[in-house]
Design a protein around this motif. Structure first.
Motif, short mmCIF file in Angstrom:
data_model
loop_
_atom_site.label_atom_id
_atom_site.label_comp_id
_atom_site.label_asym_id
_atom_site.label_seq_id
_atom_site.Cartn_x
_atom_site.Cartn_y
_atom_site.Cartn_z
N ILE A 21 0.83 -1.21 0.00
CA ILE A 21 0.00 0.00 0.00
C ILE A 21 0.86 1.26 0.00
O ILE A 21 0.61 2.19 -0.77
N LEU A 22 1.87 1.29 0.87
CA LEU A 22 2.64 2.51 1.10
C LEU A 22 3.80 2.70 0.14
O LEU A 22 4.27 3.83 -0.05
N GLY A 23 4.27 1.62 -0.45
CA GLY A 23 5.39 1.73 -1.38
C GLY A 23 6.58 2.44 -0.76
O GLY A 23 6.95 2.18 0.38
N ASN A 24 7.13 3.39 -1.50
CA ASN A 24 8.32 4.12 -1.03
C ASN A 24 8.04 5.12 0.08
O ASN A 24 8.97 5.71 0.63
N SER A 25 6.76 5.33 0.42
CA SER A 25 6.44 6.24 1.52
C SER A 25 6.98 5.70 2.84
O SER A 25 7.29 6.47 3.75
N ALA A 26 7.07 4.38 2.94
CA ALA A 26 7.59 3.75 4.16
C ALA A 26 9.04 3.36 3.93
O ALA A 26 9.34 2.58 3.04
N ILE A 27 9.92 3.91 4.75
CA ILE A 27 11.33 3.57 4.65
C ILE A 27 11.58 2.19 5.24
O ILE A 27 12.34 1.39 4.70
N ASP A 28 10.91 1.89 6.34
CA ASP A 28 11.05 0.59 6.99
C ASP A 28 9.78 0.32 7.78
O ASP A 28 9.12 1.26 8.26
N ILE A 29 9.44 -0.95 7.92
CA ILE A 29 8.27 -1.37 8.70
C ILE A 29 8.70 -2.55 9.55
O ILE A 29 9.26 -3.51 9.04
N GLN A 30 8.45 -2.47 10.87
CA GLN A 30 8.92 -3.49 11.81
C GLN A 30 7.82 -3.90 12.79
O GLN A 30 7.01 -3.07 13.22
N HIS A 31 7.83 -5.17 13.16
CA HIS A 31 6.99 -5.70 14.24
C HIS A 31 7.65 -5.30 15.55
O HIS A 31 8.83 -5.60 15.76
N VAL A 32 6.92 -4.61 16.40
CA VAL A 32 7.46 -4.12 17.67
C VAL A 32 6.48 -4.44 18.79
O VAL A 32 5.46 -5.06 18.57
N GLY A 33 6.78 -3.97 19.98
CA GLY A 33 5.88 -4.17 21.10
C GLY A 33 6.02 -5.55 21.71
O GLY A 33 6.85 -6.36 21.31
N SER A 34 5.19 -5.84 22.68
CA SER A 34 5.30 -7.09 23.45
C SER A 34 5.12 -8.33 22.59
O SER A 34 5.73 -9.37 22.87
N THR A 35 4.28 -8.28 21.56
CA THR A 35 4.09 -9.47 20.73
C THR A 35 5.33 -9.80 19.91
O THR A 35 5.45 -10.90 19.37
N ALA A 36 6.28 -8.86 19.81
CA ALA A 36 7.53 -9.09 19.07
C ALA A 36 8.65 -9.56 19.99
O ALA A 36 9.76 -9.82 19.52
N LEU A 60 -1.65 11.37 3.25
CA LEU A 60 -2.02 11.24 1.84
C LEU A 60 -2.42 9.81 1.50
O LEU A 60 -3.06 9.57 0.48
N GLN A 61 -2.08 8.86 2.36
CA GLN A 61 -2.37 7.44 2.13
C GLN A 61 -3.60 6.96 2.91
O GLN A 61 -3.92 5.78 2.86
N ARG A 62 -4.28 7.85 3.61
CA ARG A 62 -5.40 7.43 4.46
C ARG A 62 -6.46 6.64 3.72
O ARG A 62 -6.92 5.60 4.21
N GLU A 63 -6.87 7.10 2.55
CA GLU A 63 -7.93 6.40 1.81
C GLU A 63 -7.47 5.03 1.35
O GLU A 63 -8.23 4.05 1.44
N ALA A 64 -6.24 4.93 0.86
CA ALA A 64 -5.72 3.64 0.42
C ALA A 64 -5.66 2.66 1.59
O ALA A 64 -6.02 1.48 1.44
N LEU A 65 -5.22 3.12 2.73
CA LEU A 65 -5.17 2.27 3.91
C LEU A 65 -6.58 1.86 4.34
O LEU A 65 -6.82 0.69 4.66
N GLY A 69 -9.03 -1.79 5.30
CA GLY A 69 -9.48 -1.96 6.68
C GLY A 69 -8.56 -1.37 7.72
O GLY A 69 -8.71 -1.64 8.91
N ILE A 70 -7.61 -0.56 7.29
CA ILE A 70 -6.65 0.07 8.21
C ILE A 70 -7.17 1.47 8.50
O ILE A 70 -7.16 2.33 7.62
N ILE A 71 -7.62 1.68 9.71
CA ILE A 71 -8.39 2.87 10.06
C ILE A 71 -7.53 3.90 10.80
O ILE A 71 -6.84 3.58 11.77
N TYR A 72 -7.61 5.12 10.35
CA TYR A 72 -6.89 6.26 10.93
C TYR A 72 -7.49 6.62 12.28
O TYR A 72 -8.70 6.79 12.41
N ARG A 73 -6.63 6.74 13.30
CA ARG A 73 -7.09 7.13 14.63
C ARG A 73 -6.52 8.47 15.09
O ARG A 73 -6.88 8.95 16.15
N GLY A 74 -5.60 9.03 14.31
CA GLY A 74 -5.08 10.35 14.65
C GLY A 74 -3.72 10.29 15.31
O GLY A 74 -3.07 9.25 15.39
N GLU A 75 -3.32 11.44 15.81
CA GLU A 75 -2.03 11.57 16.49
C GLU A 75 -2.24 11.16 17.95
O GLU A 75 -2.71 11.94 18.76
#
Length: 173
Positions: A21-36, A60-65, A69-75
């Motif tokens: 979905i994000l293509g080059n907009s995302a430099i890196d994506i990682q699994h984090v938090g306790s489940t990782a 700019l990617q909100r609609e594509a996400l 089913g990936i829902i924007y919740r804000g800052e």
């Protein structure tokens, strides 16, 4: 709940989808938090960190996400944008997707915390035990549970930063 090996497979699937979905907009994506973190208990909500050059650009990617089913919740935290995945009819979140500045403080905290606890069984056990105690003590008070956990996370983050610095120093010598 106890650590589930399926959390890693699930996270990998979501990371793959996010990369598509994000293509080059995302430099890196990682699994984090306790489940990782291996062998510790966790709420069954998978945390994903998306590192970007400019956090605001992700808007700019909100609609594509949303189409996936990936829902924007804000800052949710200053300088960090939260998206969620889940069964919204059941009011269940399965994933928290944290968009942060790549190599910024939040990104480094997520990565250092995960890597440090996965390398230090003693620290992971301490975190696990502390979370369990807090969950029992504040089972009906999420705010106080979160406050107590934050103190422990802050303490472990200091250790994680020192651990990371020592690894970088060792690699450079």
């Amino acid at each position: 709940m106890p650590h589930q090996t399926d959390w890693h497979k699930d996270a990998a699937g979501v990371i793959k989808k996010l990369k598509e979905i994000l293509g080059n907009s995302a430099i890196d994506i990682q699994h984090v938090g306790s489940t990782a973190i291996l062998n510790i208990c966790a709420k069954p909500i998978i945390d994903i960190a998306v590192g970007v050059g400019n956090v605001a650009d992700i808007l700019l990617q909100r609609e594509a996400l949303a189409r996936h089913g990936i829902i924007y919740r804000g800052e949710d935290v200053k300088g960090q944008i939260l998206f969620v995945l889940g069964d919204f009819l059941q009011d269940t979140r399965t994933h928290h997707i944290h968009v942060v500045k790549w190599q910024g403080k939040e990104w480094n905290d997520y990565i250092n915390f995960r890597d440090f606890l996965n390398s230090s069984k003693e620290s992971a056990d301490f975190y696990d035990k502390s979370k369990r105690i807090l969950a029992l003590r504040f089972s009906n008070d999420r705010k106080r549970y979160t406050q107590g956990k934050k103190k422990i996370i802050d303490e472990l983050l200091l250790k994680a930063k020192g651990w990371r610095q020592s690894r970088i120093h060792a690699e450079n010598t």
